[in-house]
Design a protein around this motif. Structure first.
Motif, PDB file in Angstrom:
ATOM      1  N   SER A 179      -3.553 -41.346 -54.968  1.00  0.00           N
ATOM      2  CA  SER A 179      -4.294 -40.529 -55.916  1.00  0.00           C
ATOM      3  C   SER A 179      -4.885 -41.450 -56.983  1.00  0.00           C
ATOM      4  N   PRO A 180      -5.870 -40.947 -57.758  1.00  0.00           N
ATOM      5  CA  PRO A 180      -6.441 -41.797 -58.812  1.00  0.00           C
ATOM      6  C   PRO A 180      -5.328 -42.316 -59.724  1.00  0.00           C
ATOM      7  N   LEU A 182     -12.182 -42.154 -54.824  1.00  0.00           N
ATOM      8  CA  LEU A 182     -11.175 -41.416 -55.598  1.00  0.00           C
ATOM      9  C   LEU A 182     -11.714 -41.099 -56.989  1.00  0.00           C
ATOM     10  N   SER A 183     -11.567 -39.840 -57.391  1.00  0.00           N
ATOM     11  CA  SER A 183     -12.100 -39.394 -58.674  1.00  0.00           C
ATOM     12  C   SER A 183     -11.522 -38.007 -58.954  1.00  0.00           C
ATOM     13  N   PRO A 184     -11.811 -37.424 -60.101  1.00  0.00           N
ATOM     14  CA  PRO A 184     -11.374 -36.042 -60.334  1.00  0.00           C
ATOM     15  C   PRO A 184     -11.936 -35.069 -59.280  1.00  0.00           C
ATOM     16  N   GLN A 185     -13.115 -35.373 -58.723  1.00  0.00           N
ATOM     17  CA  GLN A 185     -13.694 -34.521 -57.685  1.00  0.00           C
ATOM     18  C   GLN A 185     -13.073 -34.802 -56.315  1.00  0.00           C
ATOM     19  N   ASN A 186     -12.466 -35.948 -56.150  1.00  0.00           N
ATOM     20  CA  ASN A 186     -11.796 -36.335 -54.908  1.00  0.00           C
ATOM     21  C   ASN A 186     -10.425 -36.899 -55.283  1.00  0.00           C
ATOM     22  N   PRO A 187      -9.449 -36.003 -55.557  1.00  0.00           N
ATOM     23  CA  PRO A 187      -8.184 -36.429 -56.160  1.00  0.00           C
ATOM     24  C   PRO A 187      -7.167 -37.105 -55.238  1.00  0.00           C
ATOM     25  N   GLY A 237      -9.378 -35.320 -50.896  1.00  0.00           N
ATOM     26  CA  GLY A 237      -9.304 -34.161 -51.780  1.00  0.00           C
ATOM     27  C   GLY A 237     -10.596 -33.399 -51.899  1.00  0.00           C
TER      28      GLY A 237
END
Length: 186
Positions: free
Chosen positions: A141-142, A121-126, A101
């Motif tokens: 996804s997270p 995986l994180s909000p910056q890499n969804p 993402g």
């Protein structure tokens, strides 16, 4: 940064090599053929080539750097994402792509890279996905919601990162045990 390693290395080893080389003076004539092929601003160090790139084109340029490094059998370390691209071991699907993402796209990713990317995986890499275009894909996804598509799209919640990594490894190596381990719904 690209260089030769006789065996796959860990992210920690790649980071340590990168930092050690950056503390030295540029110079040397190792890897000149590779340096000529690489995009961006290239700096030669003994046995290493550093590629500096514009942030606006980083995703495209880093994909080119990785492809060239792989063609020459070289390790490629991405300090922005703190990921190492080894030449092997690879999955069983030629042409498989790893997508994230945050814009990373890697053709024929090594299994270690797939393992490491899943921890980002994180909000910056969804999301992270392994894609075999026209056939099937596995995506997460997270929160560890897996999505698998081969015909119909199905979803399953996975309790922890270790299980996600296991599922992605199985998928990349042609195993399908993950399909029987979880309760899948549409």
């Amino acid at each position: 940064m690209v260089w030769d390693e006789p065996v796959p290395i860990s992210g920690d080893q790649a980071r340590a090599t990168y930092l050690a080389v950056k503390r030295t003076e540029p110079g040397g004539d190792d890897l000149p053929d590779v340096a000529k092929e690489l995009p961006g601003e290239v700096t030669l160090y003994p046995g290493h080539v550093l590629v500096t790139m514009d942030l606006d084109t980083m995703d495209e340029t880093s994909a080119q750097v990785f492809t060239i490094a792989r063609a020459h059998g070289l390790v490629c370390y991405d300090p922005q994402r703190d990921l190492v691209h080894n030449v092997a071991p690879l999955g069983v699907y030629e042409g498989m792509q790893l997508h994230t993402g945050d814009g990373l796209i890697v053709n024929d990713p090594d299994l270690g890279l797939v393992h490491d990317v899943l921890a980002t995986l994180s909000p910056q890499n969804p999301f992270a996905a392994l894609v075999n275009f026209g056939r099937h894909f596995l995506q997460v996804s997270p929160g560890y919601e897996l999505e698998y598509k081969e015909g119909a799209l199905v979803r399953a919640m996975v309790p922890e990162l270790a299980e996600v990594r296991r599922s992605f490894h199985e998928y990349a190596t042609g195993e399908r045990a993950f399909l029987n381990r979880y309760e899948w719904g549409s």
